[in-house]
Design a protein around this motif. Structure first.
Motif, PDB file in Angstrom:
ATOM      1  N   HIS A   1       0.822  -1.202   0.000  1.00 26.85           N
ATOM      2  CA  HIS A   1       0.000   0.000   0.000  1.00 26.85           C
ATOM      3  C   HIS A   1       0.864   1.263   0.000  1.00 26.85           C
ATOM      4  CE1 HIS A   1      -3.146   2.852   1.073  1.00 26.85           C
ATOM      5  NE2 HIS A   1      -2.441   3.209   2.129  1.00 26.85           N
ATOM      6  N   TYR A   2       1.834   1.291   0.889  1.00 29.02           N
ATOM      7  CA  TYR A   2       2.638   2.510   1.015  1.00 29.02           C
ATOM      8  C   TYR A   2       3.602   2.714  -0.143  1.00 29.02           C
ATOM      9  CZ  TYR A   2       0.973   3.932   5.596  1.00 29.02           C
ATOM     10  OH  TYR A   2       0.185   4.381   6.623  1.00 29.02           O
ATOM     11  N   THR A   3       3.971   1.616  -0.826  1.00 27.06           N
ATOM     12  CA  THR A   3       4.922   1.792  -1.914  1.00 27.06           C
ATOM     13  C   THR A   3       4.271   1.622  -3.280  1.00 27.06           C
ATOM     14  OG1 THR A   3       5.519  -0.543  -1.822  1.00 27.06           O
ATOM     15  CG2 THR A   3       6.854   0.951  -0.515  1.00 27.06           C
ATOM     16  N   GLY A   4       2.944   1.491  -3.301  1.00 24.46           N
ATOM     17  CA  GLY A   4       2.330   1.301  -4.604  1.00 24.46           C
ATOM     18  C   GLY A   4       0.916   1.851  -4.706  1.00 24.46           C
TER      19      GLY A   4
ATOM     20  N   VAL B   1       1.500   6.741  -2.931  1.00 18.92           N
ATOM     21  CA  VAL B   1       2.509   7.012  -3.960  1.00 18.92           C
ATOM     22  C   VAL B   1       1.997   8.040  -4.962  1.00 18.92           C
ATOM     23  CG1 VAL B   1       3.714   5.977  -5.912  1.00 18.92           C
ATOM     24  CG2 VAL B   1       3.676   4.812  -3.707  1.00 18.92           C
ATOM     25  N   ARG B   2       0.725   7.924  -5.329  1.00 20.22           N
ATOM     26  CA  ARG B   2       0.167   8.905  -6.276  1.00 20.22           C
ATOM     27  C   ARG B   2       0.148  10.294  -5.635  1.00 20.22           C
ATOM     28  NH1 ARG B   2      -3.006   4.377  -6.989  1.00 20.22           N
ATOM     29  NH2 ARG B   2      -4.796   5.165  -5.836  1.00 20.22           N
ATOM     30  N   ASP B   3      -0.202  10.340  -4.340  1.00 21.46           N
ATOM     31  CA  ASP B   3      -0.176  11.634  -3.644  1.00 21.46           C
ATOM     32  C   ASP B   3       1.239  12.200  -3.605  1.00 21.46           C
ATOM     33  OD1 ASP B   3      -2.833  11.343  -3.192  1.00 21.46           O
ATOM     34  OD2 ASP B   3      -2.659  10.725  -1.091  1.00 21.46           O
ATOM     35  N   LEU B   4       2.195  11.299  -3.381  1.00 18.84           N
ATOM     36  CA  LEU B   4       3.592  11.732  -3.312  1.00 18.84           C
ATOM     37  C   LEU B   4       4.027  12.346  -4.633  1.00 18.84           C
ATOM     38  CD1 LEU B   4       6.255  11.817  -1.760  1.00 18.84           C
ATOM     39  CD2 LEU B   4       6.683   9.465  -2.450  1.00 18.84           C
ATOM     40  N   ALA B   5       3.641  11.686  -5.733  1.00 21.25           N
ATOM     41  CA  ALA B   5       4.012  12.205  -7.050  1.00 21.25           C
ATOM     42  C   ALA B   5       3.429  13.607  -7.254  1.00 21.25           C
ATOM     43  CB  ALA B   5       3.526  11.258  -8.139  1.00 21.25           C
TER      44      ALA B   5
ATOM     45  N   ASN C   1       8.506   4.434  -6.951  1.00 24.61           N
ATOM     46  CA  ASN C   1       7.277   4.239  -7.717  1.00 24.61           C
ATOM     47  C   ASN C   1       6.580   5.556  -8.057  1.00 24.61           C
ATOM     48  OD1 ASN C   1       7.344   1.497  -8.165  1.00 24.61           O
ATOM     49  ND2 ASN C   1       6.573   1.039  -6.108  1.00 24.61           N
ATOM     50  N   ALA C   2       6.815   6.599  -7.242  1.00 28.77           N
ATOM     51  CA  ALA C   2       6.266   7.913  -7.605  1.00 28.77           C
ATOM     52  C   ALA C   2       6.905   8.366  -8.912  1.00 28.77           C
ATOM     53  CB  ALA C   2       6.529   8.923  -6.494  1.00 28.77           C
ATOM     54  N   LYS C   3       8.204   8.144  -9.027  1.00 29.79           N
ATOM     55  CA  LYS C   3       8.886   8.506 -10.269  1.00 29.79           C
ATOM     56  C   LYS C   3       8.303   7.717 -11.435  1.00 29.79           C
ATOM     57  CE  LYS C   3      12.620   6.660 -11.699  1.00 29.79           C
ATOM     58  NZ  LYS C   3      13.969   6.097 -11.862  1.00 29.79           N
TER      59      LYS C   3
ATOM     60  N   VAL D   1       7.772  18.100 -12.381  1.00 30.33           N
ATOM     61  CA  VAL D   1       7.368  17.102 -11.390  1.00 30.33           C
ATOM     62  C   VAL D   1       8.275  15.883 -11.504  1.00 30.33           C
ATOM     63  CG1 VAL D   1       5.502  15.598 -10.627  1.00 30.33           C
ATOM     64  CG2 VAL D   1       4.977  17.891 -11.477  1.00 30.33           C
ATOM     65  N   HIS D   2       8.563  15.508 -12.760  1.00 27.71           N
ATOM     66  CA  HIS D   2       9.436  14.354 -12.965  1.00 27.71           C
ATOM     67  C   HIS D   2      10.816  14.608 -12.372  1.00 27.71           C
ATOM     68  CE1 HIS D   2      11.970  11.597 -15.592  1.00 27.71           C
ATOM     69  NE2 HIS D   2      11.221  10.795 -14.865  1.00 27.71           N
ATOM     70  N   ALA D   3      11.343  15.801 -12.630  1.00 26.64           N
ATOM     71  CA  ALA D   3      12.668  16.136 -12.098  1.00 26.64           C
ATOM     72  C   ALA D   3      12.678  16.022 -10.580  1.00 26.64           C
ATOM     73  CB  ALA D   3      13.063  17.542 -12.530  1.00 26.64           C
ATOM     74  N   ALA D   4      11.604  16.512  -9.949  1.00 27.69           N
ATOM     75  CA  ALA D   4      11.519  16.442  -8.483  1.00 27.69           C
ATOM     76  C   ALA D   4      11.485  14.986  -8.025  1.00 27.69           C
ATOM     77  CB  ALA D   4      10.279  17.190  -7.998  1.00 27.69           C
TER      78      ALA D   4
END
Lengths: 691, 691
Positions: free
Chosen positions: B359-362, B366-370, B634-636, B651-654
């Protein structure tokens, strides 16, 4: 003997009087006119708004908690404990209020002194501004604890004097939750919001008066480092003394069952003199207040010299005096020198932890960190985190050594005394902490009022010194909080008087279950507070953007920003977002204690595990986060001083990211750990009788 | 009864035979020709170079340590323990070797299957490649432990069978230090080096054959997730069984002094049948191996379906079978169902921790993190760290619940059984872990050999599934390592048989001193390993830059890069930089144990504190770092899939920065924590008799 006890509250009152005199001497100075006075007034009013709003909320909580103690603490001393609790709330709130009042009066007077009289005079004003806070914290502690001790040590409540005083510590903890945890959220929300929209989006300099968030930002500096730090230290200061008193009381009560040398043998007195063992911590802190006052005078006398060394000589001088005085005090009470050695161990331990913090947040590690910026942001992040992790080693070894030495000489009582030793000179250490935001604000006011580069240069110099001393203060606060919490946990274990033999299988299993639950607390608290800063800053950013968009002529300097709205947002966010961490800290011991009592009757064992896990986790995370954050901050400043490519370079950009991540680390999450563990420990101690 | 014991090593030999058959079926397939075969051969040779070099070093250390045990372990079983230690080193090394050999044969065959036969066939090859590792780990554990048990349970060494087997676990730990800690440094140094110079500086794509670091990078994937993960799991697997055997042995030995219901009452057998209690963990893992084999067949049968669900059904199916089999096994031995309930608790706990990790890594986090990337790098960092901190809560509560339940039913023996329950089906869980790098390598080979987008798409799909399952595997490995270490610490406490009553003042003080020392270990280990990756990557970067500069025509594809030099640098760095963490893990228990014994005669108490502190810290940091790292990774990938602006956006760079910081978190420092605490626990257990 009882007559001697009155000396502690008297020392407190004298300390307050001196603080009052210093405050009067500051307010007597000119507060400037026109623009300067107007800006200063806004900061002052913003600070007062925050304090009043928090106070209203604290009062609400305090009344509810006092009622709970009154009705559910099924002990004969319940009512006294409830009153002591309210007293603790008031004492800590009062210290915070005085400190904030003074700091926001001293800031503008520092600016004016810098402009009109030069650096020595400016240092004097700023440091005296901080001294009022330092003296008030120490004095209110003595007034509160001293009065309670004086009243309740005689008569029928005597066996419960420690329990009653625990109420006071709980009051101090409640206030610390609001000022330190809530305050940490306030200060960073305002800082990030003002910087992001002002500096990055609108392209105006830091502390520019057109920025609607700038007053909130300046208020925030005081909220974090004056009210927040003050309530944190106040909590540890009271906690350490009360824990020591409780341990001494238990030693007296359990004398009959003790095998081998007793505490009385160790300090070299007869068991009849048990009361003087209980009074010793108060006597020591009373003497410590005097040493702090002498230290403050020393700084004043040296103010014309280099500011950094003046502050250092004052602090170290006060500590040295204090150690000497501890030996004399012990002799006066008829003890051997063992208790004084424990005090010495604590004082030296505190200094070592402070110096290690200074090294990691200001020495070679910081310059190395800045150089990592040459390979980009990621390496700055990795190195900063690694630095933070590494920085826990010596402080924890120091704490371990302090415990070993003090225990060797005076048993667990010695561990409490070591905490008292570390905190004995808070009068001056806290003064130096509170000096930081005054100097910082002075620079902000100079900028906002356009008082020219000359003045700004002086205030920048004062500010730089303040950053270093603040770093030392932070390390010191963590060490003291850790040792104070440890003493409280020890007192808790003694009070529950349960079978804690880990060689017993069910004790071991329950202990581990509690330990794992306790370990979650610091990590969850870290996650909650860091996220809180983000979402509070988000609201702030939206409001500042709105003002730039909707107020015509704001960016051209033709209209005034609505700064009070930003103060309001930060204040609301601070109170709203501290609820979860507060629930975590207060709720965990209650749920674990009563929950396991209901399940397997081992609530006290499980709670011991939880406290052990939370203590270790909180100290580790507090050190890691504070030091990593401090290092990132100073790495950025190192680059801005023209190193590694200087301002505007890619290295600088990388370090700015590090600083942004480090801000909630060092000013919100890290310091909140001190409070969380102390709140957990004091709540456990208060409910111990019910488990 | 003794005849039954032979079944465990026999089960192991059968497992090895099946693994051998699978390996033969893989190598029988075409390994490709020309460019493809050449690249695959380079990766294979690179992996073998790493394994051989590590093996030479391991042998050196092993001989020295065996000699130390032989001469300084002043017990009559010292020689047997030394031999068992060497046996443990050999067993773990052999598993790692077989796994690496197979994985680097299966990778190219997966690529070819993807190109010529389609996704179902490719999944089959990749998963079977991983299965060889899974089966070998489980089988070698059974061969090793089963043989030792069979030999030493009869005759005069019977009272020391557990101690002798501890030597085996220590051997497994030594190998894990090299493969997991050293391997973690290898894989990230190669990864960062290859990416930074190749992708960023030279502007060539990932896995481009012109990049001198690309072979080392592909070797690294196998080193980390095959040899590293395998030795980690092998260590926990053996540790859990041995700890349970030791607890059972102690329960039998101490029967006379036990008050209240004994362990024998709890499992419903007569005390004469103590031996079957000791054999039960081996019986369970033997049965678990059979369930794993059935699970592997299930995946094979489902391979034509969607790969993710095939893997999931296989794992869950095997676990369900295993739980059922545990109840039957207990009944066969004449126990009541209590031990099986402990197994059930462990198996369910492991699945919960794995799902939380997923859950935390997928999941949504993760979508929120991205999305945080929209406000820049700093918010990605803050949110990722907060996510990592938050992610510890449920796994630790799960561990606490697992301990509570298993203890409730079968006492501390149950806690050991829960660990055995969590690890019973390693045959398939490890297979799925090892499947990941095979699929990843298959993609790399497809890219390097320019086999076209069709093939690459299939291998990318397999790789994505592997990432998710790897995340589950990581959470699972941490939970298992924690529970296994806890069981070992429990066995240590039982063995030292000391006064551990925390209500006793000197015990409490010494415990806290040990606790603080123990808490330093995970943080220092984190700092050391993160820094090691940085400096190893730096050497790698310089070498790759040198080759691009000095080899004419390299960038135009006209000359061959010297890939072996990069493999060599990563291998050297891995071995050099693992010395400090190894010393920390091995040295801390020895220094604390013997040091405090010399000072106050309480070495065992201090060491208990140290183990408790290190255990808590290691579990917390392992979860935090692995999950934050996995989420950043996984956010990347989420952004690269076209979300939040897609590849090349800000966003990708971050998120790329987040991923770079996360790499050493999740692949080096985080997993190394598992080893550190288990090494500390096993070293403590081995020296327990001397304290």
């Amino acid at each position: 003997m009882t007559q001697t006890y009155i000396l502690t509250p008297i020392a407190g009152v004298v300390g307050l009087a001196i603080a009052g005199a210093i405050l009067a001497s500051i307010t007597k100075k000119s507060g400037g006119e026109g623009k300067v006075a107007e800006i200063a007034e806004k900061i002052h009013k913003g600070a007062m708004v925050f304090m009043k709003r928090e106070f209203v909320l604290i009062s609400l909580f305090a009344v509810v908690i006092a009622a709970l103690i009154f009705f559910f603490q099924k002990q004969e001393y319940a009512a006294y404990q409830a009153y002591a609790f309210l007293f603790g709330c008031l004492a800590s709130s009062f210290s915070g209020f005085v400190g904030m009042f003074t700091a926001t009066k001293a800031n503008v007077r520092t600016t004016i002194a810098a402009k009109e009289e030069g650096p020595a005079s400016a240092l004097g004003v700023a440091f005296f501004g901080g001294s009022v806070m330092g003296l008030t914290v120490a004095s209110m502690g003595l007034v509160g604890l001293g009065t309670l001790f004086y009243i309740f040590i005689s008569g029928e409540s005597k066996p419960h004097v420690a329990e009653i005083m625990e109420g006071f510590a709980m009051g101090a903890s409640l206030v610390a939750l609001f000022y330190r945890v809530g305050g940490g959220i306030f200060t960073k929300a305002a800082d990030v919001g003002a910087d992001l929209v002002g500096k990055v989006e609108a392209g105006i300099p830091e502390d520019d008066p057109r920025n609607p968030g700038v007053i909130a930002d300046n208020v925030g500096d005081n909220v974090g480092d004056v009210a927040g730090m003050g309530s944190d230290i106040f909590e540890s200061y009271c906690g350490a003394q009360i824990a020591t008193i409780a341990i001494a009381g238990a030693a007296g009560a359990r004398l009959a069952e003790t095998q081998g040398p007793t505490l009385f043998d160790k300090v070299g007195i007869a068991a009849e003199k048990a009361e003087s063992l209980m009074f010793l911590p108060l006597a020591l802190t009373s003497v410590g207040l005097v040493c702090s006052i002498l230290g403050i005078l020393l700084v004043k006398m040296m103010a014309s010299k280099e500011p950094a060394s003046a502050l250092r000589i004052g602090t170290i001088g006060a500590a040295a005096l204090y150690i000497l005085a501890a030996f004399i005090t012990c002799a006066q009470f008829g003890f051997n020198s063992n208790p004084a050695i424990a005090v010495l161990a604590g004082a030296v331990g505190g200094i070592i932890i402070g110096l290690v913090t200074e090294h990691y947040t200001g020495g070679k590690p910081v310059r190395d960190l800045a150089e990592q910026g040459e390979t980009g942001v990621a390496t700055v992040m990795i190195s900063g985190l690694a630095l933070g992790m590494q920085s826990v080693a010596i402080p924890l070894l120091t704490l371990a050594a302090t415990i070993s030495v003090s225990f060797h000489f005076v048993g667990l009582y010695g561990v409490g005394l070591a905490a008292v030793g570390m905190l004995g000179t808070v009068g001056i250490t806290m003064a130096i902490d509170a000096y930081g935001p005054v100097a910082d604000n002075a620079g902000g006011i100079a900028e906002m009022a356009a008082m020219g580069p000359e003045t700004r240069k002086i205030t920048d110099g004062l500010d730089a010194v303040g950053n270093t001393t603040a770093a030392i203060g932070k390390g010191f606060a963590i060490g003291a909080a850790g040792l104070s919490a440890l003493a409280l946990i020890t007192a808790f274990i003694q009070k529950t008087n349960i079978d804690l033999n880990l060689a017993d299988n069910s004790v071991l299993a329950t202990f581990f279950v509690g330990l794992f639950i306790g370990g979650i607390v610091p990590f969850l608290n870290g996650a909650i507070t860091m996220t809180a800063v983000g979402s509070a800053a988000f609201e702030m950013i939206n409001e500042i953007r709105r003002q730039f968009r909707e107020i015509p002529g704001l960016l051209d300097g033709k209209a005034e920003p609505e700064t009070d709205k930003c103060v309001d947002i930060a204040t609301r966010a601070a109170t709203k977002k501290m609820v979860l961490p507060a629930l975590l800290a207060v709720g965990t011991p209650i749920v674990v204690g009563f929950g396991f009592n209901a399940v397997n009757g081992m609530g006290a064992v499980a709670l011991t595990g939880t406290l052990v896990g939370a203590l270790l986790g909180c100290i580790l995370m507090a050190l890691m986060m504070s030091n990593a954050g401090g290092a990132w901050d100073n790495a950025k400043k190192h680059v801005e001083d023209g190193n590694c490519g200087g301002k505007g370079s890619e290295v600088h950009a990388a370090c700015v990211v590090g600083d942004t991540v480090g801000d909630p680390f060092k000013d919100t999450s890290g310091p909140s750990m001190n409070i969380i563990i102390n709140v957990m420990a004091i709540v456990s101690l208060v409910i111990a009788g019910l488990l």
